[in-house]
Design a protein around this motif. Structure first.
Motif, PDB file in Angstrom:
ATOM      1  N   PHE A 109       2.094 -16.873  42.299  1.00 27.72           N
ATOM      2  CA  PHE A 109       3.002 -18.006  42.470  1.00 27.72           C
ATOM      3  C   PHE A 109       2.387 -19.110  43.327  1.00 27.72           C
ATOM      4  O   PHE A 109       3.012 -20.141  43.558  1.00 27.72           O
ATOM      5  CB  PHE A 109       4.350 -17.562  43.063  1.00 27.72           C
ATOM      6  N   GLN A 110       1.162 -18.930  43.801  1.00 28.60           N
ATOM      7  CA  GLN A 110       0.519 -19.949  44.625  1.00 28.60           C
ATOM      8  C   GLN A 110      -0.256 -20.916  43.737  1.00 28.60           C
ATOM      9  O   GLN A 110       0.345 -21.764  43.093  1.00 28.60           O
ATOM     10  CB  GLN A 110      -0.374 -19.303  45.683  1.00 28.60           C
ATOM     11  N   ALA A 111      -1.585 -20.803  43.698  1.00 32.94           N
ATOM     12  CA  ALA A 111      -2.369 -21.880  43.084  1.00 32.94           C
ATOM     13  C   ALA A 111      -3.467 -21.436  42.121  1.00 32.94           C
ATOM     14  O   ALA A 111      -4.499 -22.085  42.040  1.00 32.94           O
ATOM     15  CB  ALA A 111      -2.980 -22.717  44.197  1.00 32.94           C
ATOM     16  N   PRO A 112      -3.296 -20.368  41.336  1.00 38.62           N
ATOM     17  CA  PRO A 112      -4.417 -19.994  40.455  1.00 38.62           C
ATOM     18  C   PRO A 112      -4.797 -21.092  39.469  1.00 38.62           C
ATOM     19  O   PRO A 112      -5.978 -21.287  39.184  1.00 38.62           O
ATOM     20  CB  PRO A 112      -3.922 -18.737  39.741  1.00 38.62           C
ATOM     21  N   HIS A 113      -3.815 -21.840  38.971  1.00 47.02           N
ATOM     22  CA  HIS A 113      -4.127 -22.905  38.003  1.00 47.02           C
ATOM     23  C   HIS A 113      -4.882 -24.051  38.664  1.00 47.02           C
ATOM     24  O   HIS A 113      -5.750 -24.671  38.038  1.00 47.02           O
ATOM     25  CB  HIS A 113      -2.852 -23.393  37.319  1.00 47.02           C
ATOM     26  N   PHE A 114      -4.583 -24.323  39.919  1.00 50.98           N
ATOM     27  CA  PHE A 114      -5.323 -25.343  40.675  1.00 50.98           C
ATOM     28  C   PHE A 114      -6.802 -24.977  40.709  1.00 50.98           C
ATOM     29  O   PHE A 114      -7.666 -25.801  40.417  1.00 50.98           O
ATOM     30  CB  PHE A 114      -4.744 -25.443  42.096  1.00 50.98           C
ATOM     31  N   TYR A 115      -7.114 -23.752  41.078  1.00 51.73           N
ATOM     32  CA  TYR A 115      -8.515 -23.330  41.181  1.00 51.73           C
ATOM     33  C   TYR A 115      -9.198 -23.332  39.814  1.00 51.73           C
ATOM     34  O   TYR A 115     -10.348 -23.761  39.692  1.00 51.73           O
ATOM     35  CB  TYR A 115      -8.617 -21.952  41.835  1.00 51.73           C
ATOM     36  N   GLU A 121     -12.903 -18.852  38.209  1.00 48.58           N
ATOM     37  CA  GLU A 121     -12.465 -17.913  37.171  1.00 48.58           C
ATOM     38  C   GLU A 121     -11.938 -16.624  37.786  1.00 48.58           C
ATOM     39  O   GLU A 121     -12.436 -16.162  38.808  1.00 48.58           O
ATOM     40  CB  GLU A 121     -13.587 -17.624  36.184  1.00 48.58           C
ATOM     41  N   GLU A 122     -10.929 -16.088  37.136  1.00 45.54           N
ATOM     42  CA  GLU A 122     -10.327 -14.836  37.581  1.00 45.54           C
ATOM     43  C   GLU A 122     -11.256 -13.680  37.240  1.00 45.54           C
ATOM     44  O   GLU A 122     -11.787 -13.618  36.138  1.00 45.54           O
ATOM     45  CB  GLU A 122      -8.979 -14.650  36.888  1.00 45.54           C
ATOM     46  N   PHE A 123     -11.438 -12.754  38.191  1.00 47.90           N
ATOM     47  CA  PHE A 123     -12.219 -11.563  37.892  1.00 47.90           C
ATOM     48  C   PHE A 123     -11.475 -10.277  38.232  1.00 47.90           C
ATOM     49  O   PHE A 123     -11.984  -9.187  38.027  1.00 47.90           O
ATOM     50  CB  PHE A 123     -13.596 -11.598  38.574  1.00 47.90           C
ATOM     51  N   GLY A 124     -10.250 -10.418  38.714  1.00 41.50           N
ATOM     52  CA  GLY A 124      -9.452  -9.236  39.002  1.00 41.50           C
ATOM     53  C   GLY A 124      -8.031  -9.612  39.333  1.00 41.50           C
ATOM     54  O   GLY A 124      -7.743 -10.739  39.738  1.00 41.50           O
ATOM     55  N   ARG A 125      -7.137  -8.630  39.121  1.00 43.94           N
ATOM     56  CA  ARG A 125      -5.718  -8.863  39.368  1.00 43.94           C
ATOM     57  C   ARG A 125      -5.089  -7.537  39.767  1.00 43.94           C
ATOM     58  O   ARG A 125      -5.360  -6.512  39.143  1.00 43.94           O
ATOM     59  CB  ARG A 125      -5.072  -9.407  38.096  1.00 43.94           C
ATOM     60  N   ILE A 126      -4.271  -7.579  40.800  1.00 42.89           N
ATOM     61  CA  ILE A 126      -3.557  -6.388  41.246  1.00 42.89           C
ATOM     62  C   ILE A 126      -2.083  -6.737  41.347  1.00 42.89           C
ATOM     63  O   ILE A 126      -1.712  -7.697  42.038  1.00 42.89           O
ATOM     64  CB  ILE A 126      -4.077  -5.893  42.616  1.00 42.89           C
ATOM     65  N   ASP A 127      -1.247  -5.977  40.646  1.00 42.96           N
ATOM     66  CA  ASP A 127       0.192  -6.197  40.727  1.00 42.96           C
ATOM     67  C   ASP A 127       0.682  -5.866  42.129  1.00 42.96           C
ATOM     68  O   ASP A 127       0.179  -4.948  42.782  1.00 42.96           O
ATOM     69  CB  ASP A 127       0.927  -5.325  39.703  1.00 42.96           C
ATOM     70  N   SER A 128       1.655  -6.632  42.593  1.00 44.91           N
ATOM     71  CA  SER A 128       2.237  -6.393  43.911  1.00 44.91           C
ATOM     72  C   SER A 128       3.741  -6.598  43.818  1.00 44.91           C
ATOM     73  O   SER A 128       4.288  -6.732  42.724  1.00 44.91           O
ATOM     74  CB  SER A 128       1.592  -7.317  44.955  1.00 44.91           C
ATOM     75  N   LYS A 129       4.391  -6.622  44.931  1.00 48.31           N
ATOM     76  CA  LYS A 129       5.839  -6.813  44.954  1.00 48.31           C
ATOM     77  C   LYS A 129       6.150  -8.259  45.296  1.00 48.31           C
ATOM     78  O   LYS A 129       5.373  -8.894  45.994  1.00 48.31           O
ATOM     79  CB  LYS A 129       6.469  -5.880  45.984  1.00 48.31           C
ATOM     80  N   PRO A 130       7.256  -8.808  44.842  1.00 45.73           N
ATOM     81  CA  PRO A 130       8.211  -8.195  43.935  1.00 45.73           C
ATOM     82  C   PRO A 130       7.671  -8.116  42.513  1.00 45.73           C
ATOM     83  O   PRO A 130       6.610  -8.672  42.201  1.00 45.73           O
ATOM     84  CB  PRO A 130       9.431  -9.123  44.015  1.00 45.73           C
ATOM     85  N   GLU A 131       8.391  -7.439  41.656  1.00 50.05           N
ATOM     86  CA  GLU A 131       8.013  -7.267  40.254  1.00 50.05           C
ATOM     87  C   GLU A 131       7.573  -8.599  39.643  1.00 50.05           C
ATOM     88  O   GLU A 131       8.211  -9.630  39.846  1.00 50.05           O
ATOM     89  CB  GLU A 131       9.228  -6.716  39.476  1.00 50.05           C
ATOM     90  N   GLY A 132       6.441  -8.580  38.938  1.00 47.18           N
ATOM     91  CA  GLY A 132       5.945  -9.777  38.266  1.00 47.18           C
ATOM     92  C   GLY A 132       4.974 -10.610  39.099  1.00 47.18           C
ATOM     93  O   GLY A 132       4.421 -11.586  38.608  1.00 47.18           O
ATOM     94  N   ILE A 133       4.747 -10.233  40.336  1.00 49.93           N
ATOM     95  CA  ILE A 133       3.833 -10.965  41.225  1.00 49.93           C
ATOM     96  C   ILE A 133       2.501 -10.219  41.269  1.00 49.93           C
ATOM     97  O   ILE A 133       2.471  -8.993  41.288  1.00 49.93           O
ATOM     98  CB  ILE A 133       4.424 -11.072  42.649  1.00 49.93           C
ATOM     99  N   SER A 134       1.399 -10.959  41.294  1.00 49.01           N
ATOM    100  CA  SER A 134       0.069 -10.362  41.344  1.00 49.01           C
ATOM    101  C   SER A 134      -0.811 -11.072  42.358  1.00 49.01           C
ATOM    102  O   SER A 134      -0.669 -12.273  42.579  1.00 49.01           O
ATOM    103  CB  SER A 134      -0.623 -10.467  39.984  1.00 49.01           C
ATOM    104  N   ARG A 135      -1.755 -10.322  42.925  1.00 46.41           N
ATOM    105  CA  ARG A 135      -2.865 -10.906  43.679  1.00 46.41           C
ATOM    106  C   ARG A 135      -3.946 -11.183  42.644  1.00 46.41           C
ATOM    107  O   ARG A 135      -4.304 -10.307  41.851  1.00 46.41           O
ATOM    108  CB  ARG A 135      -3.414  -9.934  44.717  1.00 46.41           C
ATOM    109  N   ILE A 136      -4.480 -12.396  42.662  1.00 48.10           N
ATOM    110  CA  ILE A 136      -5.493 -12.787  41.698  1.00 48.10           C
ATOM    111  C   ILE A 136      -6.791 -13.078  42.453  1.00 48.10           C
ATOM    112  O   ILE A 136      -6.811 -13.908  43.363  1.00 48.10           O
ATOM    113  CB  ILE A 136      -5.040 -14.027  40.905  1.00 48.10           C
ATOM    114  N   PHE A 137      -7.853 -12.396  42.071  1.00 50.61           N
ATOM    115  CA  PHE A 137      -9.157 -12.553  42.693  1.00 50.61           C
ATOM    116  C   PHE A 137      -9.979 -13.500  41.823  1.00 50.61           C
ATOM    117  O   PHE A 137     -10.069 -13.328  40.614  1.00 50.61           O
ATOM    118  CB  PHE A 137      -9.832 -11.189  42.848  1.00 50.61           C
ATOM    119  N   MET A 138     -10.594 -14.504  42.467  1.00 46.53           N
ATOM    120  CA  MET A 138     -11.301 -15.548  41.739  1.00 46.53           C
ATOM    121  C   MET A 138     -12.688 -15.772  42.329  1.00 46.53           C
ATOM    122  O   MET A 138     -12.907 -15.502  43.501  1.00 46.53           O
ATOM    123  CB  MET A 138     -10.487 -16.842  41.764  1.00 46.53           C
ATOM    124  N   LYS A 139     -13.579 -16.292  41.479  1.00 42.91           N
ATOM    125  CA  LYS A 139     -14.941 -16.584  41.908  1.00 42.91           C
ATOM    126  C   LYS A 139     -15.418 -17.865  41.253  1.00 42.91           C
ATOM    127  O   LYS A 139     -14.868 -18.314  40.226  1.00 42.91           O
ATOM    128  CB  LYS A 139     -15.878 -15.439  41.533  1.00 42.91           C
TER     129      LYS A 139
END
Length: 142
Positions: A109-115, A121-139
């Motif tokens: 919900f932060q800024a992945p599209h900005f980056y 580019e995204e190289f990993g994603r981990i689901d977190s809480k609440p449902e539907g939210i993810s941590r997105i790892f970028m390089k």
């Protein structure tokens, strides 16, 4: 005889108390790599009238890599090109420091599209809480 120890789980973020962890790991890394190039990096947005920091980006460079740890702009300063300028200045400083790549994680919900707009580019994603939210790892290659 080895020193007696105890383990403590805490929420204490007192920098002085935690310094032995950082210093110990830094010494080990320096010994293993022969490189001591770690440096903090910030690009600050400051009020020209008060000098108060309003937002910005902070991170570090280490072992030829650039890390973005935190990035915040207050809502009234968004959509004005300031964030893009901050990101470019941060990346440029990383290049000057000899960094070949940059890394960050953001929340969905932060800024992945900005980056992504600036070549990250995204190289990993981990689901977190609440449902539907993810941590997105970028390089990004610098």
């Amino acid at each position: 005889m080895a020193e007696e120890i105890s383990l403590e789980v805490c929420e204490d973020s007192d920098a002085a108390k935690l310094l032995p962890i950082e210093e110990g790991l830094n010494e080990f890394n320096d010994l293993m790599t022969g490189i001591n190039d770690r440096k903090p990096l910030s690009v600050l947005v400051k009020s020209t009238s008060t000098g108060k920091v309003l937002g910005g980006m902070q991170g570090r460079s280490s072992l030829g890599l650039l890390f973005i740890d935190l990035f915040y702009l207050p809502p009234e300063l968004r959509k004005m090109g300031i964030g893009s300028d901050i990101l470019h200045r941060f990346e440029d400083e990383g290049r000057k420091r000899g960094c070949s790549a940059a890394f960050l994680y953001t929340i969905s919900f932060q800024a992945p599209h900005f980056y992504k707009k600036y070549g990250w580019e995204e190289f990993g994603r981990i689901d977190s809480k609440p449902e539907g939210i993810s941590r997105i790892f970028m390089k990004k290659s610098l």
